[in-house]
Write a protein that holds these residues in place. Structure first.
Motif, PDB file in Angstrom:
ATOM      1  N   ILE A 199       0.837  -1.204   0.000  1.00 20.08           N
ATOM      2  CA  ILE A 199       0.000   0.000   0.000  1.00 20.08           C
ATOM      3  C   ILE A 199       0.870   1.252   0.000  1.00 20.08           C
ATOM      4  CG2 ILE A 199      -1.645   1.320   1.385  1.00 20.08           C
ATOM      5  CD1 ILE A 199      -2.765  -1.475   2.294  1.00 20.08           C
ATOM      6  N   GLU A 200       1.921   1.253   0.837  1.00 21.73           N
ATOM      7  CA  GLU A 200       2.819   2.408   0.875  1.00 21.73           C
ATOM      8  C   GLU A 200       3.524   2.591  -0.463  1.00 21.73           C
ATOM      9  OE1 GLU A 200       6.739   4.071   3.351  1.00 21.73           O
ATOM     10  OE2 GLU A 200       5.725   2.219   3.995  1.00 21.73           O
ATOM     11  N   TRP A 201       3.961   1.510  -1.057  1.00 20.83           N
ATOM     12  CA  TRP A 201       4.640   1.551  -2.355  1.00 20.83           C
ATOM     13  C   TRP A 201       3.716   2.130  -3.435  1.00 20.83           C
ATOM     14  CZ3 TRP A 201       6.017  -3.448  -5.540  1.00 20.83           C
ATOM     15  CH2 TRP A 201       6.800  -3.098  -6.644  1.00 20.83           C
ATOM     16  N   SER A 202       2.507   1.621  -3.482  1.00 14.52           N
ATOM     17  CA  SER A 202       1.546   2.121  -4.470  1.00 14.52           C
ATOM     18  C   SER A 202       1.235   3.592  -4.228  1.00 14.52           C
ATOM     19  CB  SER A 202       0.262   1.283  -4.417  1.00 14.52           C
ATOM     20  OG  SER A 202       0.540  -0.077  -4.709  1.00 14.52           O
ATOM     21  N   GLY A 203       1.194   3.972  -2.942  1.00 10.17           N
ATOM     22  CA  GLY A 203       0.978   5.381  -2.608  1.00 10.17           C
ATOM     23  C   GLY A 203       2.140   6.255  -3.048  1.00 10.17           C
TER      24      GLY A 203
END
Length: 420
Positions: free
Chosen positions: A159-163
């Motif tokens: 999720i952090e990566w996609s963000g």
């Protein structure tokens, strides 16, 4: 890139059971796999060439009918069985021979445990596997969270990566197969639920399931909103509408084959209860009525040899389960997906969510429970607890009508798997 296997005792086992390279008596190999004419012929010529084996693939119904007839008669001609885990799990373990003495097994300790079918014995030996994986454009790699290992991501890191990608590009570039023909239900059943609830049916409406759906909402917030039209993520990877994606290996293949240097494949992420993933596991077993046990055991050992596993990959597009280096002449998609599947299945936190079994013609209704939950919770923003309590009723009805027992990672059940 290698498939890592637990081959402890393999040398001694193979010395005892396979003193010669070839099977020394004709063995009827009765299989539900590699049924298309081309695959069956490739099995006979490329995988079993030089062995005295009669390879006969059949649909599940005829396969089980003949097997049951021989078991009931107490004798028969079937030497080795090839089938999916679900086929074997529906059998009486007493009808299968313990294969532990062969000393061969799969890379994944989890797979080897599943093959015991709840007993202390190796009821079948894992033979080959397929799965769903993650893929990414290499442009996304610079945005990985600090300290993140792409081969051991958590959902929070995904999720952090996609963000991070969304912030850097101004666009949400995580892709999810939420289209009409997408395999989104398999993500929930085999990935999200096992990773957060350590179950699928029993835990469907649990507090842990609420957390899982909360996490899915977080992921959706950084997902390309056009994902509701995506069914084969290879197309969006190639167009670069998506930089990070989840899908079945076959639905990502074109991206790797057309632009192999632009993409990387990697395992699904892990949650609090492990690295949930949905393997399609096929195994080989020996029925208690096999006419020549030594020849049958020699054939089982042959199927686990590294060179046989590579030949099986070429014949069926199912990946090896043992230690083997993939040849350079395989298509780029097979090379890439094979590495991701191997790492995922052999990971210490592997938590397989198996394909639903025993549902008969209710399989579509079962899948619909998860799709409806997604549409109501994630797309429509309805309260998670209320949706799960409502959908639970539908799921309970399906399980009770079919009488289907639990499958991994749910704990075994006597009779229909309960929705707790």
């Amino acid at each position: 890139m290698k498939f890592t296997a637990n081959l402890a005792g393999a040398v001694s086992g193979l010395t005892i059971m396979v003193s010669a390279a070839a099977v020394n008596a004709e063995v009827l190999f009765w299989s539900t796999q590699a049924k298309p004419v081309e695959e069956a012929q490739a099995m006979r010529e490329q995988v079993l060439g030089g062995q005295d084996v009669d390879y006969q693939p059949n649909d599940g119904g005829p396969w089980m009918t003949r097997l049951n007839a021989e078991l009931q008669a107490g004798s028969g001609s079937i030497g080795v069985l090839g089938a999916l885990h679900g086929d074997f799990s529906a059998m009486n373990p007493d009808d299968l021979v313990d294969l532990g003495e062969l000393g061969v097994g799969a890379a994944s300790a989890t797979f080897n445990d599943l093959a015991k079918l709840g007993t202390a014995d190796s009821q079948y030996i894992p033979w080959m596997q397929a799965s769903y994986i993650m893929a990414a454009n290499k442009k996304a790699l610079e945005h990985l969270p600090a300290g993140a290992d792409i081969n051991a991501l958590t959902y929070d890191q995904l999720i952090e990566w996609s963000g991070n990608v969304k912030k850097a590009t101004g666009e949400a570039k995580f892709g999810f197969p939420a289209g009409p023909k997408g395999l989104k239900h398999r993500f929930f059943q085999g990935y999200l639920y096992p990773s957060y609830t350590d179950g699928v049916v029993r835990t469907f409406a649990s507090d842990a399931a609420v957390t899982a759906w909360e996490k899915m909402r977080e992921l959706w917030a950084v997902t390309n909103p056009a994902s509701t039209n995506f069914s084969f993520l290879q197309e969006q990877l190639l167009s670069e509408d998506v930089w990070i994606a989840f899908d079945h290996t076959s639905r990502l293949a074109a991206a790797f084959n057309e632009r192999p240097d632009d993409f990387v494949a990697f395992p699904a992420p892990a949650g609090p209860t492990g690295r949930g993933f949905m393997p399609v596991i096929a195994g080989v077993a020996i029925p208690r009525t096999a006419p020549d046990m030594d020849a049958a055991k020699a054939l089982v050992a042959h199927m686990l040899k590294p060179e046989t596993q590579i030949a099986t990959l070429r014949a069926t597009n199912f990946f090896p389960v043992v230690d083997v280096a993939l040849p350079d002449d395989l298509p780029p998609s097979v090379q890439a997906a094979g590495g991701a599947v191997a790492i995922m299945s052999a990971s210490a936190d592997a938590n397989p969510g198996l394909l639903p079994a025993g549902l008969g013609d209710k399989g579509g209704d079962f899948n619909r429970v998860f799709v409806d939950s997604f549409e109501r919770i994630v797309l429509a923003g309805q309260p998670i607890r209320a949706v799960l309590d409502d959908q639970k009723k539908t799921l309970e009805k399906i399980m009770n009508e079919t009488g289907a027992p639990c499958w991994a990672p749910d704990a075994p059940s006597e009779g229909a798997c309960p929705v707790e």
